[in-house]
Design a protein around this motif. Structure first.
Motif, mmCIF file in Angstrom:
data_model
loop_
_atom_site.group_PDB
_atom_site.id
_atom_site.type_symbol
_atom_site.label_atom_id
_atom_site.label_comp_id
_atom_site.label_asym_id
_atom_site.label_seq_id
_atom_site.Cartn_x
_atom_site.Cartn_y
_atom_site.Cartn_z
ATOM 1 N N PHE A 47 31.232 46.065 42.266
ATOM 2 C CA PHE A 47 32.112 45.219 41.483
ATOM 3 C C PHE A 47 31.718 43.062 41.817
ATOM 4 O O PHE A 47 30.837 42.922 43.265
ATOM 5 N N VAL A 48 32.545 42.076 40.949
ATOM 6 C CA VAL A 48 32.086 41.191 41.485
ATOM 7 C C VAL A 48 33.757 40.488 42.037
ATOM 8 O O VAL A 48 34.978 40.807 41.342
ATOM 9 N N ALA A 49 33.084 40.035 43.592
ATOM 10 C CA ALA A 49 34.822 38.977 43.916
ATOM 11 C C ALA A 49 34.542 38.085 43.716
ATOM 12 O O ALA A 49 33.912 37.735 44.292
ATOM 13 N N PHE A 60 42.384 36.517 44.982
ATOM 14 C CA PHE A 60 41.389 36.488 44.778
ATOM 15 C C PHE A 60 40.785 37.838 43.493
ATOM 16 O O PHE A 60 41.926 39.158 43.422
ATOM 17 N N LEU A 61 40.083 37.608 42.858
ATOM 18 C CA LEU A 61 40.024 38.613 41.288
ATOM 19 C C LEU A 61 39.173 39.825 41.987
ATOM 20 O O LEU A 61 38.173 39.368 42.647
ATOM 21 N N VAL A 62 39.474 41.386 41.341
ATOM 22 C CA VAL A 62 37.816 42.160 41.760
ATOM 23 C C VAL A 62 37.855 42.139 40.300
ATOM 24 O O VAL A 62 38.463 42.908 40.291
ATOM 25 N N ILE A 63 36.441 42.265 39.598
ATOM 26 C CA ILE A 63 36.142 42.708 38.678
ATOM 27 C C ILE A 63 34.871 43.727 38.600
ATOM 28 O O ILE A 63 33.892 43.201 38.855
ATOM 29 N N TYR A 75 45.300 40.033 34.042
ATOM 30 C CA TYR A 75 44.441 40.814 34.681
ATOM 31 C C TYR A 75 44.981 41.173 36.684
ATOM 32 O O TYR A 75 44.872 39.825 36.981
ATOM 33 N N PRO A 76 45.049 41.995 36.831
ATOM 34 C CA PRO A 76 45.707 42.290 38.603
ATOM 35 C C PRO A 76 44.442 41.396 39.146
ATOM 36 O O PRO A 76 43.476 41.291 39.149
ATOM 37 N N ARG A 77 45.189 40.963 40.239
ATOM 38 C CA ARG A 77 44.428 39.956 40.988
ATOM 39 C C ARG A 77 44.664 40.793 43.103
ATOM 40 O O ARG A 77 46.347 41.982 43.012
ATOM 41 N N ILE A 78 44.638 40.192 43.875
ATOM 42 C CA ILE A 78 44.803 40.699 45.181
ATOM 43 C C ILE A 78 45.503 39.445 46.137
ATOM 44 O O ILE A 78 44.233 38.182 45.603
#
Length: 522
Positions: A47-49, A60-63, A75-78
């Motif tokens: 992943f890229v966070a 933050f995003l986790v892609i 796109y879903p986020r944390i």
């Protein structure tokens, strides 16, 4: 006087930076506008966070690492924090666990699902409550599992053991009160027995984290420190900051004597912060400037002049933050020794930049990939708290290899049965076809004799050059990739053998022609 050569021999002298093509970048990413001096990006092989901009609280995003191209705006986020997220760090021993800290004075631990995110994640796995003010930095212990360090604007460093059943942890196992101002940076040595910190009071401290004892303290007036970094096992520290004349500066220190730096070097007059990254496998130091697009890299040596400038990667796109891929996620077939992920807010872009050693051969380059830190912890949390220190468990980056223990200098490769390639050397005479057939029959007979002499349980079963029992059929996607790379390497080796045979055949044809011409003359 001793003579010193003008040029120093180094296999990393020609390392160059290569930015990824547009289709391999992450586009339309809403990167945070926060002015906090942190990386804002964390990367692992899956992943890229990246800390993102959002209204009301922090997120933050986790892609997924392979999901390049344009990002869906929905796109879903944390997004479980009530304040801006200031730092994120992946668990070094679990690629699906990430920690985050925020202005809301909390640290949260998140479980990331292995499948694609379909909705926002708002409930953390664990919540750490102890700081009185916002938490600016977090760091995982490099060798002990489930040990997390956090530093806040209350001037305290707290040590957390998250190997508990409680979802909310209010009491850290240890609180370090050695600082009188905000902590700007934290760094561990290789086995995690020492912690180096840089503080806003311009002092560098080396602390024994379990007791809280300050072992060394630097109060050098000419260097205002921002970031500090342990340089592996070289017993040295590197700091970045500004000089008395506000020039950006790097300084090298002996960790046992912080009274005066070993080396000071002014870089330029820009105002952006300098982020240092050190690769202990290659002894290379990378210095990344915030607000500019350049990445300088040096080679560290144990003797003077200590700091050897190599070259600089230039880009017209300035970076706000940067992430670093662990060694186990690099592409060894392309001789990649480091990879950055640049956050470019002006383009809403995350751009991977690979540091590559130019090599012609496509086979595995063992000299630039020594044994490196793996993904397995060397200690449990309780063992470390009880006073045990242990270096990281090392792995080989060779495709298909598994975990190995520390102390690689005492390891020797195990002998394995191989099918010998005859007449492969350049200086050997080539035998006629019948002699080759006879020799092949004899060799195969010898191999059968050797296999008959071996006990049944010690016999090796080779399939396409691989031991079936040593390398069982792959069960996961990673194992399948490793097996694929090994087979690719075996195919390349066989192609080289075939090419050598073709050259030898052509040489024999030329010799026969010359022989016929000589006979014809007589």
């Amino acid at each position: 006087m001793s003579w010193h050569p003008q040029y120093r021999s180094s296999k990393f002298r020609h390392v160059y930076g290569k930015a990824a093509s547009k289709d391999k970048c992450y586009d339309c990413v809403p990167i945070t506008h926060s002015v906090h001096d942190n990386h804002f990006c964390a990367v692992n092989p899956h992943f890229v966070a990246v800390v993102t901009e959002c209204a009301g609280g922090g997120a933050f995003l986790v892609i997924p690492i392979h999901q390049t191209g344009k990002l869906d705006p929905h796109y879903p986020r944390i997004c479980g924090h009530k304040g801006n997220v200031l730092d994120i760090k992946w668990n070094p021993f679990n690629d699906f666990v990430i920690a985050s800290c925020s202005e809301d004075a909390t640290v949260k631990i998140w479980d990331i699902p292995k499948h694609l995110l379909t909705r926002n994640i708002t409930n953390p796995k664990k919540e750490l409550l102890g700081h009185a003010r916002r938490v600016g930095l977090i760091e995982w212990h490099p060798t002990a599992e489930n040990i997390l360090f956090s530093s806040g604007y209350d001037y305290k460093i707290m040590i957390w053991n998250i190997d508990t059943r409680e979802a909310v942890i209010s009491n850290p196992v240890k609180t370090l009160d050695a600082h009188k101002d905000v902590i700007l940076s934290m760094s561990f040595n290789t086995d995690g027995s020492l912690l180096a910190t840089a503080c806003r009071d311009r002092k560098i401290r080396v602390i024994e984290p379990r007791s809280g004892t300050v072992l060394q303290e630097a109060s050098y007036k000419s260097h205002r420190v921002n970031k500090v970094l342990f340089l592996g096992n070289m017993k040295k520290l590197l700091s970045t900051g500004t000089s008395r004349w506000n020039n950006r500066q790097i300084a090298l220190w002996d960790q046992n004597d912080l009274s005066v730096p070993l080396v000071e070097e002014d870089l330029d007059g820009s105002s952006g912060l300098l982020f240092p990254f050190y690769d202990s496998d290659t002894n290379m130091l990378y210095v990344v400037g915030k607000g500019d697009g350049n990445i300088r890299y040096y080679e560290i040596s144990p003797e003077k002049p200590y700091l050897n400038y190599l070259t600089e990667y230039h880009s017209h796109l300035p970076q706000k933050g940067i992430g670093m891929m662990p060694k186990r996620g690099l592409e060894v077939s392309a001789c990649e020794i480091f990879r950055f992920y640049k956050l470019i807010p002006t383009k809403s872009l995350i751009e991977p930049v690979s540091m590559i050693v130019p090599r012609r051969s496509e086979s595995y380059q063992e000299d630039i990939y020594p044994l490196t830190t793996g993904a397995q912890p060397a200690l449990t949390a309780q063992e470390w708290l009880n006073g045990i220190n242990k270096g990281p468990l090392l792995v080989s980056l060779r495709p298909g290899s598994g975990n190995v223990d520390s102390l690689p200098q005492y390891l020797e490769p195990e002998p394995r049965l191989k099918t010998t390639d005859h007449y492969q050397g350049r200086g050997e005479a080539t035998a006629p076809v019948e002699m080759q057939k006879k020799s092949e029959i004899q060799d195969s007979g010898k191999q059968l004799e050797v296999r008959e002499r071996l006990p049944k349980k010690d016999q090796t079963h080779l399939s396409n050059g691989f031991d079936v029992f040593e390398c069982p059929p792959p069960k996961t996607e990673n194992e399948l990739l490793h097996m694929f790379y090994r087979q690719q390497e075996e195919i390349r080796r066989l192609r080289e053998v075939v090419n050598q045979r073709d050259v030898q055949i052509k040489q024999m044809e030329l010799e026969l022609r010359n022989l016929h011409m000589v006979i014809g003359m007589y």
